[in-house]
Design an enzyme around this catalytic site. Structure first.
Site, PDB file in Angstrom:
ATOM      1  CB  CYS A 102       0.576  -3.629  -9.575  1.00  0.00           C
ATOM      2  SG  CYS A 102       1.373  -4.400 -10.824  1.00  0.00           S
ATOM      3  CG  HIS A 130       6.177   4.326  -1.275  1.00  0.00           C
ATOM      4  ND1 HIS A 130       5.453   3.195  -1.719  1.00  0.00           N
ATOM      5  CD2 HIS A 130       6.321   5.052  -2.335  1.00  0.00           C
ATOM      6  CE1 HIS A 130       5.029   3.494  -3.200  1.00  0.00           C
ATOM      7  NE2 HIS A 130       5.787   4.476  -3.440  1.00  0.00           N
ATOM      8  CD  GLU A 132       5.290  -1.526  -3.948  1.00  0.00           C
ATOM      9  OE1 GLU A 132       5.533  -0.803  -4.888  1.00  0.00           O
ATOM     10  OE2 GLU A 132       6.207  -2.676  -3.598  1.00  0.00           O
ATOM     11  CB  THR A 170       7.541  -3.004  -7.087  1.00  0.00           C
ATOM     12  OG1 THR A 170       6.664  -2.015  -6.831  1.00  0.00           O
ATOM     13  CG2 THR A 170       6.846  -4.277  -6.498  1.00  0.00           C
ATOM     14  CB  CYS A 200       7.956  -4.771 -10.999  1.00  0.00           C
ATOM     15  SG  CYS A 200       7.990  -3.207 -11.819  1.00  0.00           S
ATOM     16  CB  SER A 228       6.499   9.226  -8.988  1.00  0.00           C
ATOM     17  OG  SER A 228       6.774   7.999  -9.955  1.00  0.00           O
ATOM     18  CB  SER A 273       2.589   6.747 -12.452  1.00  0.00           C
ATOM     19  OG  SER A 273       3.703   7.675 -11.724  1.00  0.00           O
TER      20      SER A 273
HETATM   21  O1  0K2 Z   1       6.968   4.641  -7.993  1.00  0.00           O
HETATM   22  P1  0K2 Z   1       5.782   4.603  -7.101  1.00  0.00           P
HETATM   23  O2  0K2 Z   1       6.013   3.173  -6.128  1.00  0.00           O
HETATM   24  O3  0K2 Z   1       6.092   5.702  -6.232  1.00  0.00           O
HETATM   25  O4  0K2 Z   1       4.645   4.595  -7.848  1.00  0.00           O
HETATM   26  P2  0K2 Z   1       3.933   5.309  -9.164  1.00  0.00           P
HETATM   27  O5  0K2 Z   1       4.685   6.327  -9.580  1.00  0.00           O
HETATM   28  O6  0K2 Z   1       2.447   5.445  -9.031  1.00  0.00           O
HETATM   29  O7  0K2 Z   1       4.217   4.127 -10.027  1.00  0.00           O
HETATM   30  C1  0K2 Z   1       3.492   3.153 -10.488  1.00  0.00           C
HETATM   31  C2  0K2 Z   1       3.849   1.974  -9.464  1.00  0.00           C
HETATM   32  C3  0K2 Z   1       2.811   1.548  -8.711  1.00  0.00           C
HETATM   33  C4  0K2 Z   1       2.716   0.258  -7.704  1.00  0.00           C
HETATM   34  O8  0K2 Z   1       3.981  -0.360  -7.890  1.00  0.00           O
HETATM   35 FE1  SF4 Z   2       3.138  -2.999 -11.256  1.00  0.00          FE
HETATM   36 FE2  SF4 Z   2       5.776  -2.467 -11.595  1.00  0.00          FE
HETATM   37 FE3  SF4 Z   2       4.035  -0.928 -12.524  1.00  0.00          FE
HETATM   38 FE4  SF4 Z   2       4.327  -1.007  -9.963  1.00  0.00          FE
HETATM   39  S1  SF4 Z   2       5.866  -0.240 -11.368  1.00  0.00           S
HETATM   40  S2  SF4 Z   2       2.262  -1.184 -11.034  1.00  0.00           S
HETATM   41  S3  SF4 Z   2       4.732  -3.137  -9.929  1.00  0.00           S
HETATM   42  S4  SF4 Z   2       4.023  -3.107 -13.114  1.00  0.00           S
END
Ligand code: 0K2
Ligand code: SF4
Length: 327
Positions: A102, A130, A132, A170, A200, A228, A273
């Site tokens: 992202c 994690h 990220e 984020t 974010c 998540s 997500s």
């Molecule tokens: O909340 P998480 O960072 O675990 O990730 P996801 O559930 O995949 O949500 C999208 C965020 C991806 C990056 O910021």
């Molecule tokens: Fe990008 Fe925020 Fe979505 Fe993560 S949660 S993919 S940082 S917009």
């Protein structure tokens, strides 16, 4: 005896897919359309079981590390980002990398690189392990210390307390992160803030919507997977802001009938997500239990969109040119 209690659903908005997830999922879909199977994906493209299962059915192969990808094959890096070491490992195997990180995660990576260049110690607030956090810390491992919780802020040691900056994952709880920063600043008064919010817009907006509906809810159902981070945070936020109970489910089928005992108002939301179809299934199940009045609780409108990863854009352009030649 007929049930005469008024039953209603408060549906959070914004909820579900953010711009970064939308982009990452489309990147895998387009890669499959353009090149056919197999397309390898390092780690889960986003932390959602249904998304991963659906893409696997279409021919994506999810792996843990690039060394599981055959030499020269195509690999997509997940929305959570990767460290320079992972990029290098992929290059060493001549992999054709497609970067679905992202752009808002990339922004944090760039901040880490800049602060490391200035020889600052980066206190990276986030969950160790994690993806990220591994990716961001990997930009400047020598300069980064991970702070896992507000409690760790009370004990973390830095080489030079006058030369510290904080950055974050984020997808954290805004309130908990502010608590961590407050505790860090109490110990390191010269602690520098990041140039802009690292948590974010999507994470923040989903938490604000839950804060608004939670006080009225007997139960808040959060749709999202267990790994998540942002989805799990929504359950915590709901409970902190007055929901009597709150549970996370991957799918409607995980809802326990016992949760509805004495419940008249159910809040519903989903992590960044989570595809909307999974929320629809939950609403259908609720309607079948008499919760058929749905009120939207909207606290923001989102219209951010990101362009697709440049590797996909280049391949699409090439395909268009080929088609034009044939026509
Ligand atoms: O909340 P998480 O960072 O675990 O990730 P996801 O559930 O995949 O949500 C999208 C965020 C991806 C990056 O910021
Ligand atoms: Fe990008 Fe925020 Fe979505 Fe993560 S949660 S993919 S940082 S917009």
């Amino acid at each position: 005896m007929p049930d005469t209690t008024e039953k209603r659903v408060l549906l959070a908005a914004p909820r579900g897919y953010c711009a970064g997830v939308d982009r990452a999922v489309i990147a895998v879909e387009k890669a499959l359309e353009l090149h056919g199977s197999p397309i390898y994906v390092r780690k889960e493209i986003v932390h959602n079981k249904y998304v991963v299962e659906t893409l696997s059915e279409r021919g994506a192969i999810f792996v843990n590390e690039t060394d599981e990808v055959p030499e020269g094959a195509r690999v997509v890096f997940s929305a959570h980002g990767v460290s320079p070491a992972v990029r290098q490992a992929a290059d060493d195997r001549n992999l054709l990398s497609i970067d679905a990180t992202c752009p808002l995660v990339t922004k944090v990576h760039k901040e880490a690189v800049r602060f490391a260049r200035e020889d600052q110690t980066i206190l990276l607030i986030g969950h160790e392990g994690h993806e990220e956090v591994e990716g961001t810390a990997g930009e400047a491992p020598e300069h980064t210390i991970i702070v896992n919780s507000p409690e760790e802020a009370d004990t973390v040691e830095v080489p030079d307390p006058d030369n510290v900056v904080w950055l974050s994952q984020t997808t954290l709880s805004v309130d908990e992160t502010m608590d961590t920063v407050k505790r860090l600043r109490a110990r390191f008064p010269k602690l520098q803030d990041p140039p802009s919010d690292d948590i974010c817009y999507a994470t923040q907006n989903r938490q604000v919507a839950v804060k608004k509906l939670a006080p009225e809810c007997d139960l808040v159902i959060v749709v999202g997977s267990a790994n998540s981070s942002n989805s799990v945070r929504l359950v915590e936020v709901a409970l902190e802001y007055g929901a009597r109970t709150s549970y996370r489910v991957d799918r409607a089928t995980e809802i326990d009938e016992a949760w509805f005992e004495g419940v008249s108002t159910v809040g519903v939301t989903s992590g960044a997500s989570v595809p909307e179809i999974l929320v629809r299934d939950v609403l259908d199940l609720l309607a079948g239990r008499g919760f058929d009045t749905v009120e939207e609780v909207r606290t923001a409108t989102e219209d951010l969109m990101f362009s697709l990863p440049r590797e996909i854009r280049a391949d699409l352009k090439e395909k268009q040119a080929e088609n034009a030649m044939r026509a």
